[in-house]
Design a protein around this motif. Structure first.
Motif, PDB file in Angstrom:
ATOM      1  N   SER A   1      11.499   7.282  -9.535  1.00 51.13           N
ATOM      2  CA  SER A   1      10.713   8.385  -9.207  1.00 51.13           C
ATOM      3  C   SER A   1       9.233   8.114  -9.207  1.00 51.13           C
ATOM      4  O   SER A   1       8.863   7.197  -9.983  1.00 51.13           O
ATOM      5  CB  SER A   1      11.042   9.500 -10.094  1.00 51.13           C
ATOM      6  N   PHE A   2       8.641   8.900  -8.151  1.00 50.01           N
ATOM      7  CA  PHE A   2       7.095   8.418  -7.974  1.00 50.01           C
ATOM      8  C   PHE A   2       6.360   9.911  -7.869  1.00 50.01           C
ATOM      9  O   PHE A   2       7.012  10.608  -7.426  1.00 50.01           O
ATOM     10  CB  PHE A   2       7.053   7.749  -6.459  1.00 50.01           C
ATOM     11  N   LYS A   3       5.243   9.674  -8.245  1.00 47.63           N
ATOM     12  CA  LYS A   3       4.080  11.076  -8.197  1.00 47.63           C
ATOM     13  C   LYS A   3       3.725  10.611  -6.652  1.00 47.63           C
ATOM     14  O   LYS A   3       3.398   9.660  -6.156  1.00 47.63           O
ATOM     15  CB  LYS A   3       2.906  10.791  -9.304  1.00 47.63           C
ATOM     16  N   TYR A   4       3.557  11.877  -5.918  1.00 47.51           N
ATOM     17  CA  TYR A   4       3.040  11.751  -4.721  1.00 47.51           C
ATOM     18  C   TYR A   4       1.565  11.168  -4.781  1.00 47.51           C
ATOM     19  O   TYR A   4       0.734  11.613  -5.519  1.00 47.51           O
ATOM     20  CB  TYR A   4       3.022  13.114  -3.931  1.00 47.51           C
ATOM     21  N   SER A   5       1.491  10.286  -3.722  1.00 43.61           N
ATOM     22  CA  SER A   5      -0.024   9.573  -3.822  1.00 43.61           C
ATOM     23  C   SER A   5      -0.307   9.612  -2.278  1.00 43.61           C
ATOM     24  O   SER A   5       0.114   9.082  -1.323  1.00 43.61           O
ATOM     25  CB  SER A   5       0.163   8.220  -4.237  1.00 43.61           C
ATOM     26  N   PRO A   6      -1.670  10.119  -2.063  1.00 46.75           N
ATOM     27  CA  PRO A   6      -1.962  10.542  -0.576  1.00 46.75           C
ATOM     28  C   PRO A   6      -2.128   8.940  -0.041  1.00 46.75           C
ATOM     29  O   PRO A   6      -2.808   8.248  -0.468  1.00 46.75           O
ATOM     30  CB  PRO A   6      -3.069  11.211  -0.634  1.00 46.75           C
ATOM     31  N   ARG A   7      -1.663   8.886   1.099  1.00 49.95           N
ATOM     32  CA  ARG A   7      -1.800   7.673   1.842  1.00 49.95           C
ATOM     33  C   ARG A   7      -2.814   7.689   2.982  1.00 49.95           C
ATOM     34  O   ARG A   7      -2.545   8.732   3.797  1.00 49.95           O
ATOM     35  CB  ARG A   7      -0.556   6.767   2.165  1.00 49.95           C
ATOM     36  N   PRO A   8      -3.552   6.484   3.513  1.00 52.78           N
ATOM     37  CA  PRO A   8      -4.288   6.806   4.623  1.00 52.78           C
ATOM     38  C   PRO A   8      -3.582   6.997   5.848  1.00 52.78           C
ATOM     39  O   PRO A   8      -2.314   6.572   5.976  1.00 52.78           O
ATOM     40  CB  PRO A   8      -5.170   5.413   4.720  1.00 52.78           C
TER      41      PRO A   8
ATOM     42  N   THR B   1      18.746   6.532  -5.812  1.00 53.59           N
ATOM     43  CA  THR B   1      18.050   7.274  -4.635  1.00 53.59           C
ATOM     44  C   THR B   1      16.454   6.947  -5.303  1.00 53.59           C
ATOM     45  O   THR B   1      15.926   6.656  -6.372  1.00 53.59           O
ATOM     46  CB  THR B   1      18.142   8.665  -4.802  1.00 53.59           C
ATOM     47  N   ASP B   2      15.572   7.458  -4.317  1.00 54.16           N
ATOM     48  CA  ASP B   2      13.985   7.566  -4.439  1.00 54.16           C
ATOM     49  C   ASP B   2      13.690   9.088  -4.581  1.00 54.16           C
ATOM     50  O   ASP B   2      14.085   9.876  -3.663  1.00 54.16           O
ATOM     51  CB  ASP B   2      12.993   7.011  -3.347  1.00 54.16           C
ATOM     52  N   ILE B   3      12.947   9.433  -5.229  1.00 53.57           N
ATOM     53  CA  ILE B   3      12.202  10.827  -5.376  1.00 53.57           C
ATOM     54  C   ILE B   3      10.856  10.886  -5.361  1.00 53.57           C
ATOM     55  O   ILE B   3      10.267  10.100  -6.202  1.00 53.57           O
ATOM     56  CB  ILE B   3      12.831  11.664  -6.780  1.00 53.57           C
ATOM     57  N   ILE B   4      10.298  11.757  -4.780  1.00 51.90           N
ATOM     58  CA  ILE B   4       8.567  11.935  -4.982  1.00 51.90           C
ATOM     59  C   ILE B   4       8.511  13.356  -5.381  1.00 51.90           C
ATOM     60  O   ILE B   4       9.101  14.257  -4.902  1.00 51.90           O
ATOM     61  CB  ILE B   4       7.936  12.101  -3.556  1.00 51.90           C
ATOM     62  N   VAL B   5       7.563  13.395  -6.735  1.00 53.48           N
ATOM     63  CA  VAL B   5       7.317  14.719  -7.440  1.00 53.48           C
ATOM     64  C   VAL B   5       6.095  14.915  -7.025  1.00 53.48           C
ATOM     65  O   VAL B   5       5.242  14.224  -6.732  1.00 53.48           O
ATOM     66  CB  VAL B   5       7.690  14.758  -8.960  1.00 53.48           C
TER      67      VAL B   5
ATOM     68  N   THR C   1       5.938  12.346   6.467  1.00 54.33           N
ATOM     69  CA  THR C   1       4.437  12.543   6.472  1.00 54.33           C
ATOM     70  C   THR C   1       3.805  12.067   5.439  1.00 54.33           C
ATOM     71  O   THR C   1       2.786  11.937   5.201  1.00 54.33           O
ATOM     72  CB  THR C   1       4.588  14.327   6.450  1.00 54.33           C
ATOM     73  N   PHE C   2       4.642  11.599   3.972  1.00 50.61           N
ATOM     74  CA  PHE C   2       3.921  10.830   3.246  1.00 50.61           C
ATOM     75  C   PHE C   2       3.645   9.401   3.178  1.00 50.61           C
ATOM     76  O   PHE C   2       3.279   8.792   2.419  1.00 50.61           O
ATOM     77  CB  PHE C   2       4.710  11.224   1.759  1.00 50.61           C
ATOM     78  N   CYS C   3       4.367   8.578   4.371  1.00 53.12           N
ATOM     79  CA  CYS C   3       4.520   7.211   4.242  1.00 53.12           C
ATOM     80  C   CYS C   3       3.751   6.451   5.020  1.00 53.12           C
ATOM     81  O   CYS C   3       3.512   6.743   6.255  1.00 53.12           O
ATOM     82  CB  CYS C   3       6.090   7.100   4.413  1.00 53.12           C
ATOM     83  N   VAL C   4       3.049   5.381   4.778  1.00 52.01           N
ATOM     84  CA  VAL C   4       2.066   4.486   5.380  1.00 52.01           C
ATOM     85  C   VAL C   4       2.871   3.519   6.114  1.00 52.01           C
ATOM     86  O   VAL C   4       2.403   2.809   7.024  1.00 52.01           O
ATOM     87  CB  VAL C   4       1.142   4.101   4.240  1.00 52.01           C
TER      88      VAL C   4
ATOM     89  N   SER D   1       1.058  -1.132   0.148  1.00 57.66           N
ATOM     90  CA  SER D   1       0.008   0.030   0.104  1.00 57.66           C
ATOM     91  C   SER D   1       0.978   1.472  -0.112  1.00 57.66           C
ATOM     92  O   SER D   1       0.199   2.181   0.222  1.00 57.66           O
ATOM     93  CB  SER D   1      -0.902   0.039   1.045  1.00 57.66           C
ATOM     94  N   VAL D   2       1.911   1.335  -0.410  1.00 60.46           N
ATOM     95  CA  VAL D   2       3.102   2.141  -0.195  1.00 60.46           C
ATOM     96  C   VAL D   2       2.594   3.455  -1.289  1.00 60.46           C
ATOM     97  O   VAL D   2       2.520   4.609  -1.117  1.00 60.46           O
ATOM     98  CB  VAL D   2       4.527   1.917  -0.637  1.00 60.46           C
ATOM     99  N   ARG D   3       2.299   3.028  -2.657  1.00 62.22           N
ATOM    100  CA  ARG D   3       1.633   3.862  -3.468  1.00 62.22           C
ATOM    101  C   ARG D   3       0.314   3.482  -4.362  1.00 62.22           C
ATOM    102  O   ARG D   3       0.004   2.354  -4.138  1.00 62.22           O
ATOM    103  CB  ARG D   3       2.786   4.092  -4.677  1.00 62.22           C
ATOM    104  N   GLU D   4      -0.073   4.545  -4.819  1.00 63.77           N
ATOM    105  CA  GLU D   4      -1.415   4.527  -5.681  1.00 63.77           C
ATOM    106  C   GLU D   4      -2.292   3.084  -5.635  1.00 63.77           C
ATOM    107  O   GLU D   4      -1.938   1.981  -5.938  1.00 63.77           O
ATOM    108  CB  GLU D   4      -0.728   4.640  -7.225  1.00 63.77           C
TER     109      GLU D   4
ATOM    110  N   LEU E   1      20.290   5.533  -1.384  1.00 70.68           N
ATOM    111  CA  LEU E   1      19.931   6.727  -0.526  1.00 70.68           C
ATOM    112  C   LEU E   1      18.928   7.612  -0.954  1.00 70.68           C
ATOM    113  O   LEU E   1      19.117   8.551  -1.546  1.00 70.68           O
ATOM    114  CB  LEU E   1      21.541   7.599  -0.559  1.00 70.68           C
ATOM    115  N   PRO E   2      17.602   7.337  -0.299  1.00 68.76           N
ATOM    116  CA  PRO E   2      16.476   7.953  -0.915  1.00 68.76           C
ATOM    117  C   PRO E   2      16.563   9.454  -0.357  1.00 68.76           C
ATOM    118  O   PRO E   2      16.585   9.876   0.792  1.00 68.76           O
ATOM    119  CB  PRO E   2      15.356   7.113  -0.050  1.00 68.76           C
ATOM    120  N   ALA E   3      16.393  10.208  -1.539  1.00 66.70           N
ATOM    121  CA  ALA E   3      16.684  11.842  -1.007  1.00 66.70           C
ATOM    122  C   ALA E   3      15.034  12.226  -0.887  1.00 66.70           C
ATOM    123  O   ALA E   3      14.848  13.191  -0.310  1.00 66.70           O
ATOM    124  CB  ALA E   3      17.139  12.586  -2.285  1.00 66.70           C
ATOM    125  N   GLN E   4      14.289  11.891  -1.630  1.00 69.44           N
ATOM    126  CA  GLN E   4      12.813  12.121  -1.741  1.00 69.44           C
ATOM    127  C   GLN E   4      12.638  13.450  -2.363  1.00 69.44           C
ATOM    128  O   GLN E   4      11.694  13.769  -3.109  1.00 69.44           O
ATOM    129  CB  GLN E   4      12.342  12.251  -0.251  1.00 69.44           C
ATOM    130  N   SER E   5      13.438  14.455  -2.112  1.00 67.72           N
ATOM    131  CA  SER E   5      13.319  16.093  -2.632  1.00 67.72           C
ATOM    132  C   SER E   5      14.840  16.686  -2.604  1.00 67.72           C
ATOM    133  O   SER E   5      15.806  16.271  -1.584  1.00 67.72           O
ATOM    134  CB  SER E   5      12.280  16.602  -1.932  1.00 67.72           C
TER     135      SER E   5
END
Ligand code: 5AD
Ligand code: SF4
Length: 475
Positions: free
Chosen positions: A359-366, A328-332, A189-192, A77-80, A288-292
């Motif tokens: 790279s991932f599009k930000y997706s709101p998680r519960p 790395t991992d990046i969230i846009v 804050t984005f992560c489930v 359930s990490v993304r989309e 080494l995930p930067a995220q932004s």
């Protein structure tokens, strides 16, 4: 993943099962079990554990849901749209259930952990739901669903119990994965994940070393240590992650050590020094995930570092481990991300020149904070930013690949491929390599010349054998 049916060579777990009476059960009666797996390596490992447990009670892993009397969807359930994916997959099995009254269908993993009984209510065709901390209860859960058609939910976190699980792999490969810790306390804050995997808990150092020694005896040459945040590893004996790496390098015959995922805030000089000291074993590859790349975004994400601090870590790592490769991992499109802030992410990637970016599009998680932020970015804009980043990275990856053309590399040969006479393996920098070599060299480390370098794979020619595998050690 390997779906062959082999006996599990794990006496301690067998003993545990015997103590609970499960090992004598003939639950599966030789019928098929099919598991479909979504998401990260941790889930792949969990599915392997489920198959190993189910073989012990006489289920036979099958490649096709039509052949199964037991189907498990190990969800992510990490993304989309994760719940949606479960619904649509279960939908495909409805007819099978009408044909086979013995068929039981369950959901495991993060969606199960998150939805619990709600999933059973929403998807009546399901028989059971079990969470990320309940895998070892699987034989018992299955037994209950067969005994009374009762629907079963097992989704409690075992936060009080020590995290003690011996690795269960039916046929360990040359490269095996071992969980060293689970859960996460970072609450980005984005992560489930902190909600679906619970609090951080580490395995005991000695237990881990023994576990890895027994994998080595069964043919493993390379181990990838897995955890949501491996740098937070802390054994109940006080040993931290650096100590774990050192002990593994010094006290076992493992040839290569990898680990994932590292949190930049916890990556320290000590880890760099250990990596340098045991360079022959610890691989030259760090995710080494930067995220932004923007400090304000990083603060809103609760990542615990600024852009400059991240870049300092990269400099520290590169100075201490020359030739190390980074990904790395990046969230846009994180809520509130402006065009300028996104440009900072692009410039970070240009500056660091990662071998690879996920790279991932930000997706709101519960349950997560960011899902409640008011300034969500439109889907169209997220897609646009994602494409910009992908295009920038494509050029960098092509450029970096050129550096491999014609050079000599060292490859640990892992497996056959679909092409006759061709084997695949990896360099210490985690580059996938294809080359012609006899099957008897699986498990050996060889020198090879790169004939053609692509961003994600190298084609090479065998030069010589550097380190031979111990004959007959692979099962
Ligand atoms: N939206 C988009 N990407 C996410 N990730 C985690 N949560 C989200 C989310 N809500 C990404 C992060 C993380 C990787 C495993 O998945 O980049 O590092
Ligand atoms: Fe999620 Fe952050 Fe924990 Fe990684 S460190 S699992 S992104 S909360």
């Amino acid at each position: 993943m390997d779906h062959g049916s082999t006996q599990v060579n794990n006496h301690a777990n067998q003993a545990n099962l015997e103590a609970s009476g499960i090992a004598n059960m003939n639950l599966g009666q030789g019928e098929g079990v099919y598991i479909s797996t979504y998401g990260c390596q941790m889930n792949v490992n969990d599915s392997e554990r489920m198959l190993a447990l189910l073989e012990m009670v006489n289920f036979v892993p099958v490649e096709n849901p039509e052949q199964a009397s037991l189907i498990i969807i190990n969800s992510c359930s990490v993304r989309e749209k994760p719940v949606h994916k479960v619904h649509s997959e279960v939908g495909r099995y409805r007819e099978l259930k009408e044909k086979n009254p013995r068929l039981r269908i369950g959901v495991a993993g993060c969606v199960a952990q998150q939805e619990k009984q709600k999933l059973l209510k929403d998807v009546p065709v399901l028989d059971f739901v079990f969470g990320t901390d309940s895998i070892d209860q699987l034989p018992d859960i299955i037994s209950r669903t067969y005994a009374s058609k009762e629907k079963v939910v097992a989704a409690r976190f075992e936060n009080e119990k020590p995290y003690s699980v011996e690795t269960l792999i039916r046929r360990p490969g040359v490269a095996s994965f071992v969980n060293i810790m689970k859960g996460c306390d970072n609450f980005c804050t984005f992560c489930v994940v902190p909600f679906t995997r619970g609090r951080e808990r580490s395995r005991n150092l000695q237990e881990l070393i023994n576990d890895i020694r027994s994998l080595i005896k069964r043919g493993t040459k390379e181990v990838t240590l897995l955890g949501q945040n491996v740098n937070s590893y802390r054994s109940d004996c006080g040993a931290d992650f650096a100590k774990l790496l050192q002990t593994l390098a010094e006290d076992t015959d493992i040839q290569r050590i990898r680990y994932t995922t590292s949190h930049p805030k916890d990556f320290n000089q000590e880890l760099v020094d250990i990596s340098q000291k045991y360079r022959s074993k610890i691989c030259d590859y760090i995710h080494l995930p930067a995220q932004s790349g923007n400090t304000e975004m990083l603060a809103r994400m609760n990542r615990g570092y600024t852009r400059e601090e991240y870049l300092d870590k990269v400099r520290m790592i590169r100075a201490g481990i020359p030739g190390v490769v980074l990904s790395t991992d990046i969230i846009v499109g994180f809520p509130g991300e402006t065009e300028e802030q996104f440009a900072d992410t692009v410039s970070l990637c240009e500056k660091v020149r990662y071998d690879n970016i996920y790279s991932f599009k930000y997706s709101p998680r519960p349950f997560t904070k960011a899902a409640r932020f008011a300034d969500q970015i439109s889907e169209v804009e997220k897609q646009r930013r994602l494409q910009v980043l992908i295009d920038v990275q494509r050029e960098i990856s092509f450029d970096l690949a050129k550096e491999y053309d014609g050079i000599e590399i060292e490859v640990l040969l892992e497996a056959t491929t679909d092409t006759e006479g061709q084997l695949q393996g990896r360099t210490t920098q985690n580059k996938l390599v294809f080359l012609q070599a006899p099957e008897s060299l699986i498990g050996a480390t060889v020198a090879a010349n790169v004939v053609k370098a692509y961003p994600s794979v190298l084609r090479a020619e065998l030069v010589s054998v550097v380190g031979q595998q111990s004959p007959g050690s692979l099962q």
